[in-house]
Design a protein around this motif. Sequence first.
Motif, mmCIF file in Angstrom:
data_model
loop_
_atom_site.group_PDB
_atom_site.id
_atom_site.type_symbol
_atom_site.label_atom_id
_atom_site.label_comp_id
_atom_site.label_asym_id
_atom_site.label_seq_id
_atom_site.Cartn_x
_atom_site.Cartn_y
_atom_site.Cartn_z
ATOM 1 N N SER A 98 0.832 -1.214 0.000
ATOM 2 C CA SER A 98 0.000 0.000 0.000
ATOM 3 C C SER A 98 0.863 1.259 0.000
ATOM 4 O O SER A 98 0.568 2.228 0.698
ATOM 5 N N SER A 99 1.918 1.227 -0.789
ATOM 6 C CA SER A 99 2.835 2.367 -0.869
ATOM 7 C C SER A 99 2.146 3.566 -1.512
ATOM 8 O O SER A 99 1.165 3.415 -2.247
ATOM 9 N N HIS A 100 2.677 4.726 -1.233
ATOM 10 C CA HIS A 100 2.119 5.954 -1.801
ATOM 11 C C HIS A 100 2.995 6.534 -2.902
ATOM 12 O O HIS A 100 2.464 7.129 -3.842
ATOM 13 N N THR A 101 4.305 6.378 -2.764
ATOM 14 C CA THR A 101 5.192 6.946 -3.784
ATOM 15 C C THR A 101 6.233 5.928 -4.215
ATOM 16 O O THR A 101 6.584 5.009 -3.479
ATOM 17 N N ARG A 102 6.734 6.143 -5.403
ATOM 18 C CA ARG A 102 7.852 5.373 -5.960
ATOM 19 C C ARG A 102 8.660 6.365 -6.791
ATOM 20 O O ARG A 102 8.113 7.064 -7.636
ATOM 21 N N ARG A 103 9.946 6.469 -6.511
ATOM 22 C CA ARG A 103 10.832 7.392 -7.230
ATOM 23 C C ARG A 103 10.322 8.826 -7.182
ATOM 24 O O ARG A 103 10.385 9.569 -8.158
ATOM 25 N N GLY A 104 9.762 9.198 -6.035
ATOM 26 C CA GLY A 104 9.331 10.583 -5.838
ATOM 27 C C GLY A 104 8.026 10.964 -6.503
ATOM 28 O O GLY A 104 7.666 12.137 -6.541
ATOM 29 N N GLN A 105 7.288 10.008 -7.020
ATOM 30 C CA GLN A 105 5.987 10.307 -7.630
ATOM 31 C C GLN A 105 4.965 9.280 -7.146
ATOM 32 O O GLN A 105 5.336 8.237 -6.620
ATOM 33 N N PRO A 106 3.689 9.578 -7.304
ATOM 34 C CA PRO A 106 2.669 8.625 -6.826
ATOM 35 C C PRO A 106 2.833 7.259 -7.491
ATOM 36 O O PRO A 106 3.200 7.168 -8.669
ATOM 37 N N CYS A 107 2.582 6.216 -6.735
ATOM 38 C CA CYS A 107 2.620 4.864 -7.298
ATOM 39 C C CYS A 107 1.583 4.756 -8.417
ATOM 40 O O CYS A 107 0.527 5.384 -8.362
ATOM 41 N N TRP A 108 1.894 3.945 -9.409
ATOM 42 C CA TRP A 108 1.030 3.816 -10.580
ATOM 43 C C TRP A 108 -0.402 3.457 -10.198
ATOM 44 O O TRP A 108 -1.354 4.027 -10.709
#
Length: 117
Positions: A98-108
């Motif tokens: 349930s992550s919110h970000t990946r590489r500084g942007q919202p998760c897909w």
Amino acid sequence: MTDLKSKFLEVYSVLKSELLHDSAFEFTDDSRQWVDRMLDYNVPGGKLNRGLSVIDSYKLLKEGKELTDDEVFLACALGWCIEWLQAYFLVLDDIMDSSHTRRGQPCWFRKRRYASL
């Protein structure tokens, strides 16, 4: 080869275009746009170390011999297979955690504007 990363990124564009226009897939306009955006959002944004290391490994196996253009393309294509697989794992990991970000942007999976396509 002067700039391996640039060549690697060029091959990504070729592979993505071939995928999006492959007659084996019955894309609608909306689904083709969704896949296009999904790939660009999730795949080439990292350091690309896994994919680039495939090319470096192939060069080592050639024992100093210059790679042909076809060999470079095929090594890049194999490297992109690794990068696409890793992107798939990261998307799944984001969903499971349930992550919110990946590489500084919202998760897909949290991108609402893509959910309707």
